[in-house]
Scaffold this active site. Structure first.
Site, PDB file in Angstrom:
ATOM      1  N   VAL A   1      10.337 -33.873  23.599  1.00 53.41           N
ATOM      2  CA  VAL A   1       8.905 -33.697  23.362  1.00 53.41           C
ATOM      3  C   VAL A   1       8.186 -33.460  24.685  1.00 53.41           C
ATOM      4  O   VAL A   1       7.322 -32.587  24.806  1.00 53.41           O
ATOM      5  CB  VAL A   1       8.324 -34.913  22.625  1.00 53.41           C
TER       6      VAL A   1
ATOM      7  N   GLN B   1      12.819 -43.158  33.225  1.00 57.66           N
ATOM      8  CA  GLN B   1      14.057 -43.669  33.811  1.00 57.66           C
ATOM      9  C   GLN B   1      15.164 -42.614  33.776  1.00 57.66           C
ATOM     10  O   GLN B   1      15.994 -42.555  34.678  1.00 57.66           O
ATOM     11  CB  GLN B   1      14.505 -44.929  33.056  1.00 57.66           C
TER      12      GLN B   1
ATOM     13  N   ASP C   1       1.711  10.990   2.652  1.00 55.40           N
ATOM     14  CA  ASP C   1       2.607  11.665   1.718  1.00 55.40           C
ATOM     15  C   ASP C   1       2.639  10.940   0.378  1.00 55.40           C
ATOM     16  O   ASP C   1       2.222   9.786   0.270  1.00 55.40           O
ATOM     17  CB  ASP C   1       4.030  11.702   2.282  1.00 55.40           C
TER      18      ASP C   1
ATOM     19  N   LYS D   1       4.148  16.443  -0.521  1.00 56.02           N
ATOM     20  CA  LYS D   1       4.879  17.548  -1.128  1.00 56.02           C
ATOM     21  C   LYS D   1       5.912  16.976  -2.086  1.00 56.02           C
ATOM     22  O   LYS D   1       6.542  15.960  -1.799  1.00 56.02           O
ATOM     23  CB  LYS D   1       5.571  18.388  -0.047  1.00 56.02           C
TER      24      LYS D   1
ATOM     25  N   GLY E   1       6.393   8.147   4.441  1.00 51.32           N
ATOM     26  CA  GLY E   1       7.305   7.181   3.854  1.00 51.32           C
ATOM     27  C   GLY E   1       8.558   7.023   4.691  1.00 51.32           C
ATOM     28  O   GLY E   1       9.023   7.960   5.336  1.00 51.32           O
TER      29      GLY E   1
ATOM     30  N   ASP F   1      10.957   6.317   7.663  1.00 56.09           N
ATOM     31  CA  ASP F   1      10.807   6.548   9.101  1.00 56.09           C
ATOM     32  C   ASP F   1      10.475   8.019   9.321  1.00 56.09           C
ATOM     33  O   ASP F   1      11.136   8.900   8.761  1.00 56.09           O
ATOM     34  CB  ASP F   1      12.094   6.190   9.842  1.00 56.09           C
TER      35      ASP F   1
END
Length: 472
Positions: free
Chosen positions: A23, A43, A247, A269, A300, A302
């Site tokens: 922590v 310690q 598209d 298209k 759409g 890549d």
């Protein structure tokens, strides 16, 4: 307001940490980022803190806590599991008017740590005053997604230019308008593309009154359909658009994420019904950008995989229009993942080939002999119309007619359908599938019956008998 939000300058200031465990290490890492001089009272140290001590990053007092250790300390953090010790640390600090934080014990805190979105020098801090820390964390995660990482560069450059802008513009209102334009215009776009030198040149041109009203084009991959697969960068660019050319393959769910005030133009298209010619789309991109607009070309999947994105950018580049590309999850990756069909597998396929079913007008020059070889996966885009020819060619060149195939219609969407059969049945399956559809050919299709996860569980028919799985 339960707490006053403050940003403290800790550079080279001594901060005491009581505790040497995990922590404490988490808090110390945050203090390092703020440039604090860290002293640890414990310690023993965890292995991580021991290494930091060896590296000279922290000072270590290997002893019990003593109130005198707070002398000349800027603030103190108690990070132990000893409640009595934690209370003693807080009491000693409070008596000396030193800010103290006992981890996970709000009553013993004179300051608390917020959730942080770090785009230094821009930092966003979120606090629920300790009442709902999970809610604060969720809000931080949302902001992390919304705020581009390049904001740090933008803020740093703005800081360096504040003096010059002030010299040129005496009016505070004039300076405000200058920066508002910079942070929402071409300067910001150049930063987002990592073109920092060009961004500073743009500021100089703006100061000299030579700002050009030139827009830009962003080619963005929208992914295969599920809006959750849109990239963070894609979302950010869409939220900044003045106009979006999209598209038919872009799902309504993704379009809903476009900035509300942006103009939307469909240039999609479909096979045999080209509503807008490619040449008209190319010219529209240039015309809109020359009007000073931020244009998003949303495709759409890549944009560089059977999306004609390269052709469009060639026209944009020839016109001298600035542009950027945001990749998307291509249909072959998204649809097969949602159908439980890995494209490669050590036991079944050592390669994958992406093919388009739409051939150029000058003929089909695919190497069917190579495509018919075994131990590979074929992912065929826009292939439903030519499914019969594809099946015939592969079988004629040696691929078994019983090779498993899948036709994935409307992949990754809530109404996705996966049709399973053999290569000999490909035409029939393609005729049944909703569009857009992806054809997958190879032994990996058999794994669909084991690892399909999206929507309903797959039916239990043999992997080589025709089956339809509606994954809605």
């Amino acid at each position: 307001m339960d707490y006053l939000p403050l940003f403290a300058d800790l550079k080279q200031r001594p901060v005491l940490i009581v505790g040497g465990g995990e922590v404490a290490a988490r808090k110390i890492e945050l203090l390092h980022r703020a440039g604090a001089q860290v002293w640890v009272v414990a310690q023993t140290l965890s292995s991580e803190l021991e290494q930091q001590y060896q590296d000279g990053r922290i000072h270590w007092l290997a002893q019990d806590f003593l109130p005198e250790q707070l002398d000349n300390v800027f603030l103190v953090i108690a990070a132990t599991n000893d409640t009595v010790l934690n209370a003693a640390v807080f009491a000693a600090a409070d008596q000396r008017c030193i800010l103290a934080n006992v981890v996970d014990d709000q009553p013993l805190c004179s300051f608390i740590f917020p959730s942080i979105v770090d785009r230094s020098p821009l930092v966003v801090a979120i606090s629920s005053s300790g009442q709902a820390p999970v809610l604060a964390r969720i809000l931080r995660e949302k902001l992390e997604a919304l705020l581009p990482t390049r904001l740090s560069d933008m803020a740093a450059i703005a800081g360096r230019w504040r003096g010059r802008v002030k010299q040129h513009m005496a009016s505070m209102g004039e300076r405000r308008r200058f920066w508002e334009h910079a942070f929402s215009g071409r300067f910001a776009s150049l930063i987002s593309r990592g073109q920092l030198t060009e961004a500073e040149n743009e500021l100089q041109l703006s100061l000299e009154g030579q700002h050009r009203a030139l827009g830009e084009v962003a080619l963005v991959g929208a992914g295969p359909g599920d809006a959750g697969l849109l990239t963070l960068r894609g979302l950010q660019v869409m939220q900044q658009a003045d106009v979006v050319l999209y598209d038919h393959l872009v799902s309504p769910e993704v379009l809903d994420l476009v900035r509300r005030d942006a103009e939307r133009i469909c240039v999609g298209k479909r096979a045999g019904a080209h509503s807008v010619t490619q040449e008209a789309t190319n010219q529209l991109l240039v015309t809109l950008a020359q009007q000073g607009k931020r244009v998003v070309r949303l495709k759409g999947g890549d944009p560089f995989i059977f999306g004609r994105g390269g052709e469009e950018l060639q026209v944009v580049a020839q016109a001298g229009i600035p542009f950027q590309v945001v990749p998307g999850v291509t249909a072959a990756a998204g649809a097969t993942a949602y159908a439980g069909i890995p494209l490669t597998h050590r036991d079944h396929a050592q390669s994958v080939t992406f093919i388009t079913g739409h051939c150029r007008p000058d003929g089909d020059d695919l190497d069917w002999q190579a495509l018919a070889r075994g131990r590979q996966t074929l992912a065929i885009y826009m292939g439903t119309v030519k499914a019969a020819a594809i099946s015939q060619q592969l079988i004629a060149h040696g691929r078994s007619s019983t090779t498993p195939v899948a036709v994935i219609g409307r992949g990754t969407r809530v109404d996705q359908q996966v049709l399973i059969g053999t290569l000999a049945q490909l035409e029939s399956l393609a005729q049944q599938a909703p569009t857009p559809a992806l054809l997958v050919i190879g032994e990996v299709v058999n794994l669909h019956h084991q690892i399909a996860w999206f929507g309903q569980q797959p039916q239990t028919e043999s992997a080589i008998s025709p089956s339809v799985v509606n994954l809605a």
